[in-house]
Design a protein around this motif. Structure first.
Motif, PDB file in Angstrom:
ATOM      1  N   VAL A  51       0.806  -1.202   0.117  1.00 42.09           N
ATOM      2  CA  VAL A  51       0.104  -0.006  -0.001  1.00 42.09           C
ATOM      3  C   VAL A  51       0.818   1.210   0.209  1.00 42.09           C
ATOM      4  CG1 VAL A  51      -1.579   1.284   1.460  1.00 42.09           C
ATOM      5  CG2 VAL A  51      -1.897  -1.150   1.072  1.00 42.09           C
ATOM      6  N   ARG A  52       1.782   1.124   0.957  1.00 40.45           N
ATOM      7  CA  ARG A  52       2.754   2.401   1.070  1.00 40.45           C
ATOM      8  C   ARG A  52       3.634   2.787  -0.209  1.00 40.45           C
ATOM      9  NH1 ARG A  52       8.177   3.602   2.153  1.00 40.45           N
ATOM     10  NH2 ARG A  52       8.446   5.210   3.903  1.00 40.45           N
ATOM     11  N   ASP A  53       3.964   1.620  -1.147  1.00 41.74           N
ATOM     12  CA  ASP A  53       4.539   1.855  -2.392  1.00 41.74           C
ATOM     13  C   ASP A  53       3.518   2.429  -3.546  1.00 41.74           C
ATOM     14  OD1 ASP A  53       6.871   0.984  -1.349  1.00 41.74           O
ATOM     15  OD2 ASP A  53       6.724  -0.874  -2.103  1.00 41.74           O
ATOM     16  N   ARG A  54       2.215   1.933  -3.215  1.00 45.20           N
ATOM     17  CA  ARG A  54       1.181   2.010  -4.390  1.00 45.20           C
ATOM     18  C   ARG A  54       1.069   3.610  -4.472  1.00 45.20           C
ATOM     19  NH1 ARG A  54      -4.128  -0.226  -2.901  1.00 45.20           N
ATOM     20  NH2 ARG A  54      -3.000  -2.186  -3.227  1.00 45.20           N
ATOM     21  N   TYR A  55       0.977   4.256  -3.052  1.00 45.70           N
ATOM     22  CA  TYR A  55       0.808   5.726  -2.923  1.00 45.70           C
ATOM     23  C   TYR A  55       2.135   6.492  -3.001  1.00 45.70           C
ATOM     24  CZ  TYR A  55      -3.989   3.874  -2.314  1.00 45.70           C
ATOM     25  OH  TYR A  55      -5.119   3.188  -2.543  1.00 45.70           O
ATOM     26  N   GLY A  56       3.129   5.836  -3.326  1.00 44.44           N
ATOM     27  CA  GLY A  56       4.431   6.921  -3.001  1.00 44.44           C
ATOM     28  C   GLY A  56       4.449   8.033  -3.974  1.00 44.44           C
ATOM     29  N   ASN A  57       4.036   7.839  -5.265  1.00 40.92           N
ATOM     30  CA  ASN A  57       4.243   9.047  -6.153  1.00 40.92           C
ATOM     31  C   ASN A  57       2.929   9.674  -6.404  1.00 40.92           C
ATOM     32  OD1 ASN A  57       6.608   8.223  -7.016  1.00 40.92           O
ATOM     33  ND2 ASN A  57       5.836   6.728  -8.253  1.00 40.92           N
ATOM     34  N   LEU A  58       1.784   9.717  -5.389  1.00 40.02           N
ATOM     35  CA  LEU A  58       0.608  10.289  -5.502  1.00 40.02           C
ATOM     36  C   LEU A  58       0.702  11.825  -5.456  1.00 40.02           C
ATOM     37  CD1 LEU A  58      -2.569   9.696  -4.942  1.00 40.02           C
ATOM     38  CD2 LEU A  58      -2.198  10.460  -2.774  1.00 40.02           C
ATOM     39  N   TYR A  59       1.669  12.579  -5.099  1.00 37.51           N
ATOM     40  CA  TYR A  59       1.574  13.965  -5.160  1.00 37.51           C
ATOM     41  C   TYR A  59       2.514  14.254  -6.499  1.00 37.51           C
ATOM     42  CZ  TYR A  59       3.087  18.593  -4.892  1.00 37.51           C
ATOM     43  OH  TYR A  59       3.327  20.170  -5.186  1.00 37.51           O
ATOM     44  N   ASP A  60       3.426  13.516  -6.861  1.00 42.04           N
ATOM     45  CA  ASP A  60       4.107  13.886  -8.223  1.00 42.04           C
ATOM     46  C   ASP A  60       3.250  13.414  -9.507  1.00 42.04           C
ATOM     47  OD1 ASP A  60       6.243  14.652  -7.165  1.00 42.04           O
ATOM     48  OD2 ASP A  60       7.290  12.506  -7.035  1.00 42.04           O
ATOM     49  N   ASP A  61       2.477  12.294  -9.378  1.00 40.56           N
ATOM     50  CA  ASP A  61       1.535  12.214 -10.411  1.00 40.56           C
ATOM     51  C   ASP A  61       0.484  13.215 -10.623  1.00 40.56           C
ATOM     52  OD1 ASP A  61       2.873   9.615 -10.819  1.00 40.56           O
ATOM     53  OD2 ASP A  61       1.291   8.495  -9.982  1.00 40.56           O
ATOM     54  N   TRP A  62       0.020  13.808  -9.471  1.00 39.19           N
ATOM     55  CA  TRP A  62      -1.051  14.832  -9.727  1.00 39.19           C
ATOM     56  C   TRP A  62      -0.404  16.151 -10.188  1.00 39.19           C
ATOM     57  CZ3 TRP A  62      -5.720  14.331 -10.663  1.00 39.19           C
ATOM     58  CH2 TRP A  62      -6.479  12.955 -10.002  1.00 39.19           C
ATOM     59  N   LYS A  63       0.946  16.382  -9.683  1.00 41.92           N
ATOM     60  CA  LYS A  63       1.518  17.505 -10.178  1.00 41.92           C
ATOM     61  C   LYS A  63       1.584  17.554 -11.780  1.00 41.92           C
ATOM     62  CE  LYS A  63       5.823  18.667  -9.104  1.00 41.92           C
ATOM     63  NZ  LYS A  63       7.004  18.927  -8.381  1.00 41.92           N
ATOM     64  N   LYS A  64       2.074  16.300 -12.080  1.00 36.44           N
ATOM     65  CA  LYS A  64       2.259  16.157 -13.648  1.00 36.44           C
ATOM     66  C   LYS A  64       1.009  16.246 -14.453  1.00 36.44           C
ATOM     67  CE  LYS A  64       6.152  13.002 -13.382  1.00 36.44           C
ATOM     68  NZ  LYS A  64       6.053  11.479 -12.890  1.00 36.44           N
ATOM     69  N   SER A  65      -0.147  15.792 -13.708  1.00 35.15           N
ATOM     70  CA  SER A  65      -1.266  15.961 -14.651  1.00 35.15           C
ATOM     71  C   SER A  65      -2.201  17.316 -14.339  1.00 35.15           C
ATOM     72  CB  SER A  65      -2.328  14.667 -14.548  1.00 35.15           C
ATOM     73  OG  SER A  65      -2.757  14.850 -12.938  1.00 35.15           O
TER      74      SER A  65
END
Ligand SMILES: [Mn+2]
Length: 355
Positions: free
Chosen positions: A241-255
């Protein structure tokens, strides 16, 4: 009848399945809630001044459950609160009743609502709009609470907030876990680790806090390894679970860009007013939300002439000082927006704003 008909909004009731950790306590809040729906029904037969009532999200709670216990189902909630479901059904005979999803009940489907209310309550999804009035629960703009198909696939779309809530509930034992603790953890993690590391640092801080307390069943300290998922899916490892959400902010920043993704963190800290400003376009100038558990009425002239109202919440959430302060609803005729409290079945106008 004088004047235009009013639309009523109520949110964040958080009906659970009768567990000790539920946010909604049938003994404390049950009678108040039943009186509210009876008040709406009686008012309509007397004054006929209600256009419709909107249940604005988190009416049902499918999230609040310790991380190592089996999550309850929607049908279990309906069975637990047959009395409340009954008064809503009765109300819907005379007042059009509309259901909007929140985050704690985002997975509740049209079929679920039809089954629970014998087809008398209308499930309209995430967004209510009539003329210049827009109402949403508000979680879609919060980084940790927006259902996300990247996480758990298109069927589950579990947001990180789901796992945060599970760990927070383990901490609470009874419904005593303070909402403030989550804000404190998010705020401190944000300051220390910055936005990129926020998802994993919040999860780690919660895991550490849970592992400091003792499991009342085993008498031993908790060791957070898995999330028990029951009917939802296979159990999930904490590390996965921890790994799955690791890039949450970066992914949204990109989109969505830096500003909007930063704003999604601010929404996580319950600053929803800026979102209300952005939603005021194409003729919308009244925005109603829930989610923050904070009754609010706010009128802005800059950048736009608009009113933002928040319905607050109907459950104690372990906050002693808020218990008497949590029975509220918002009503509007499209020009005037009013916040009401409900005491002993009597509605009392607390605040009025006019466009
Ligand atoms: Mn919510």
């Amino acid at each position: 009848m004088a004047g235009k008909k009013k639309t009523l909004f109520v949110s964040d009731i958080h009906l659970g399945a009768g567990k000790k950790w539920d946010w909604f306590d049938p003994e404390i809040e049950g009678p108040k809630l039943i009186k509210f729906f009876e008040y709406v029904t009686a008012r309509q037969s007397k004054r006929k001044d209600i256009k419709e009532i909107v249940l604005l999200g988190d009416v049902f709670d499918l999230w609040v459950c310790p991380h190592d216990k089996e999550p309850h189902t929607f049908d279990q909630i309906i069975d637990t609160h047959a009395d409340i479901i009954g008064v809503i059904k009765k109300m819907s005979d005379t007042v059009r009743t509309i259901y909007v999803n929140g985050n704690h009940d985002y997975q509740v489907t049209e079929e679920d609502i039809n089954r629970a209310f014998d087809g008398k309550v209308m499930h309209i999804g995430n967004r209510y709009q009539r003329g210049n009035i827009l109402a949403i629960h508000g979680h879609e703009y919060a980084l940790f609470n927006r259902p996300d198909p990247k996480n758990g696939g298109p069927r589950l779309r579990l947001p990180l907030g789901y796992y945060i809530t599970r760990l927070h509930t383990t901490l609470g034992k009874k419904r005593g876990a303070k909402a403030g603790l989550i804000f404190q953890i998010i705020d401190e993690s944000f300051q220390v680790m910055g936005p990129e590391k926020l998802p994993e640092s919040v999860l780690d801080a919660l895991k550490d806090t849970v592992e400091m307390i003792t499991d009342e069943n085993t008498g031993e300290k908790y060791n957070v390894k898995d999330f028990t998922m029951g009917h939802i899916c296979a159990d999930q490892e904490f590390g996965v679970v921890r790994d799955r959400y690791g890039n949450l902010y970066d992914d949204w920043k990109k989109s969505v860009g830096f500003w909007k993704s930063t704003q999604m963190i601010m929404c996580e800290l319950n600053h929803l007013g800026g979102i209300a400003d952005q939603l005021c376009r194409d003729g919308i100038n009244i925005v109603v939300m829930g989610h923050s558990h904070d009754t609010k009425m706010d009128k802005d002239w800059i950048p736009k002439n608009r009113i933002y109202a928040n319905c607050g919440f109907w459950c104690g959430f372990g906050e002693e000082d808020k218990k008497e302060d949590n029975a509220h609803f918002v009503q509007t005729d499209g020009r005037k927006v009013e916040l009401y409290s409900l005491r002993n079945g009597q509605a009392k106008k607390e605040k009025t704003l006019e466009l």
